[in-house]
Write a protein that holds these residues in place. Structure first.
Motif, short mmCIF file in Angstrom:
data_model
loop_
_atom_site.label_atom_id
_atom_site.label_comp_id
_atom_site.label_asym_id
_atom_site.label_seq_id
_atom_site.Cartn_x
_atom_site.Cartn_y
_atom_site.Cartn_z
N VAL A 27 0.87 -1.17 0.00
CA VAL A 27 0.00 0.00 0.00
C VAL A 27 0.91 1.22 0.00
O VAL A 27 1.81 1.34 0.83
CB VAL A 27 -0.93 0.04 1.23
CG1 VAL A 27 -1.74 1.33 1.24
CG2 VAL A 27 -1.85 -1.17 1.24
N VAL A 28 0.69 2.11 -0.97
CA VAL A 28 1.50 3.32 -1.09
C VAL A 28 0.58 4.53 -1.11
O VAL A 28 -0.38 4.57 -1.90
CB VAL A 28 2.36 3.30 -2.38
CG1 VAL A 28 3.23 4.55 -2.45
CG2 VAL A 28 3.24 2.06 -2.43
N GLY A 29 0.86 5.50 -0.28
CA GLY A 29 0.05 6.72 -0.25
C GLY A 29 0.91 7.96 -0.14
O GLY A 29 2.04 7.90 0.34
N GLN A 30 0.37 9.07 -0.61
CA GLN A 30 1.06 10.35 -0.48
C GLN A 30 0.13 11.35 0.18
O GLN A 30 -1.06 11.41 -0.14
CB GLN A 30 1.51 10.87 -1.85
CG GLN A 30 2.39 12.13 -1.76
CD GLN A 30 3.12 12.41 -3.04
OE1 GLN A 30 2.67 12.03 -4.11
NE2 GLN A 30 4.27 13.08 -2.95
N TRP A 31 0.71 12.16 1.10
CA TRP A 31 -0.07 13.13 1.84
C TRP A 31 0.41 14.55 1.52
O TRP A 31 1.49 14.72 0.91
CB TRP A 31 0.04 12.85 3.34
CG TRP A 31 -0.85 11.70 3.75
CD1 TRP A 31 -2.06 11.79 4.38
CD2 TRP A 31 -0.62 10.31 3.54
NE1 TRP A 31 -2.60 10.54 4.56
CE2 TRP A 31 -1.75 9.60 4.06
CE3 TRP A 31 0.40 9.57 2.95
CZ2 TRP A 31 -1.86 8.22 4.01
CZ3 TRP A 31 0.29 8.18 2.90
CH2 TRP A 31 -0.84 7.54 3.43
N SER A 32 -0.34 15.51 1.92
CA SER A 32 -0.05 16.89 1.52
C SER A 32 1.16 17.47 2.25
O SER A 32 1.76 18.44 1.78
CB SER A 32 -1.28 17.78 1.78
OG SER A 32 -1.67 17.70 3.15
N GLY A 33 1.52 16.90 3.37
CA GLY A 33 2.67 17.40 4.12
C GLY A 33 3.30 16.31 4.97
O GLY A 33 2.73 15.22 5.15
N ALA A 34 4.48 16.61 5.52
CA ALA A 34 5.20 15.61 6.31
C ALA A 34 4.47 15.28 7.61
O ALA A 34 4.47 14.12 8.05
CB ALA A 34 6.61 16.12 6.61
N SER A 35 3.84 16.27 8.24
CA SER A 35 3.13 16.00 9.50
C SER A 35 1.91 15.12 9.25
O SER A 35 1.62 14.20 10.05
CB SER A 35 2.71 17.32 10.17
OG SER A 35 1.86 18.07 9.30
N GLU A 36 1.19 15.34 8.14
CA GLU A 36 0.05 14.48 7.80
C GLU A 36 0.52 13.06 7.49
O GLU A 36 -0.13 12.08 7.87
CB GLU A 36 -0.69 15.05 6.60
CG GLU A 36 -1.47 16.34 6.87
CD GLU A 36 -0.60 17.59 6.81
OE1 GLU A 36 -1.13 18.69 7.01
OE2 GLU A 36 0.61 17.44 6.55
N ALA A 37 1.65 12.96 6.81
CA ALA A 37 2.20 11.64 6.50
C ALA A 37 2.63 10.91 7.77
O ALA A 37 2.47 9.69 7.88
CB ALA A 37 3.38 11.77 5.55
N LEU A 38 3.17 11.64 8.75
CA LEU A 38 3.58 11.02 10.01
C LEU A 38 2.37 10.47 10.75
O LEU A 38 2.42 9.36 11.30
CB LEU A 38 4.32 12.05 10.87
CG LEU A 38 4.73 11.57 12.27
CD1 LEU A 38 5.62 10.34 12.18
CD2 LEU A 38 5.42 12.70 13.03
#
Length: 210
Positions: free
Chosen positions: A130-141
């Motif tokens: 599963v691969v996802g991308q988020w709008s920022g590093a904090s959201e990804a964390l």
């Protein structure tokens, strides 16, 4: 007139006879050496090389990192994230790709579910990604923490993800009781979860281009 041979001693005759016998022996043995024992002139190197070559060919095994099947055909209109996802990882190839966000509640910009396999049929080993991308590093964390929690309660091994000596995220690895393991990692705004055979999953993670 006396006999011209009177001055030749018996020792000289014996030496001459010995030389003649030696030459006759060599003339008899030379064809045997040439035709019956072909490797005599090279010290047996050819014979040894042939034997070791045959033994090597008998014990040679396929390269475990080489795929044996072809990856699935992909769409032409791939996103930038999709284009970065590999068709092959070690001996595993992409056999399925779908836009079915398993962690949609974490608010990804986009997320893809992929299956890699090392063969066809039910006997093939598979790795689910599963691969996802988020709008920022904090959201990804935040998403990384949610996805990591779903990997199970087994004790985790952890580490940092580095790119050009810079820490860009963290990873965790867990092994489940069914012989499979999961590695979840974050690289900036991208989070990846890979679940597959426990003996392969760490190498798969290391070879995945994120």
């Amino acid at each position: 007139m006396g006999n011209g041979r009177a001055g030749i001693s018996p020792q000289v005759y014996r030496r001459r006879r010995a030389v003649v016998l030696l030459l006759l022996t060599l003339l008899v043995l030379l064809p045997v050496l040439l035709f019956v024992w072909p490797g005599w002139a090279t010290g047996g190197d050819e014979g040894d090389a042939g034997t070791s070559g045959e033994a090597a060919s008998e014990t040679q095994e396929p390269d475990p990192t080489t795929p044996t099947v072809d990856p699935v055909d992909r769409a032409d209109d791939l996103t930038a994230l999709q284009s970065a996802l590999p068709d092959e990882v070690l001996r595993f190839v992409l056999v399925d790709e779908r836009n079915e966000p398993e962690f949609d509640a974490t608010g990804p910009v986009e997320m893809w579910s992929l299956t890699y396999a090392d063969g066809e049929g039910s006997d093939a080993d598979t790795v689910d990604v599963v691969v996802g991308q988020w709008s920022g590093a904090s959201e990804a964390l935040e998403a990384f923490e949610v996805i990591d929690e779903t990997a199970g309660q087994a004790e985790a091994t952890t580490g940092v993800v580095e790119v050009e000596d810079e820490t860009v995220g963290t990873w965790t690895r867990r092994t489940t009781g069914d012989g499979r393991g999961t590695v979840v990692w974050r690289n900036g705004t991208v989070v990846v979860s890979a679940t597959g055979p426990s003996e392969d999953i760490e190498d798969f993670y290391a070879a995945y281009p994120f």
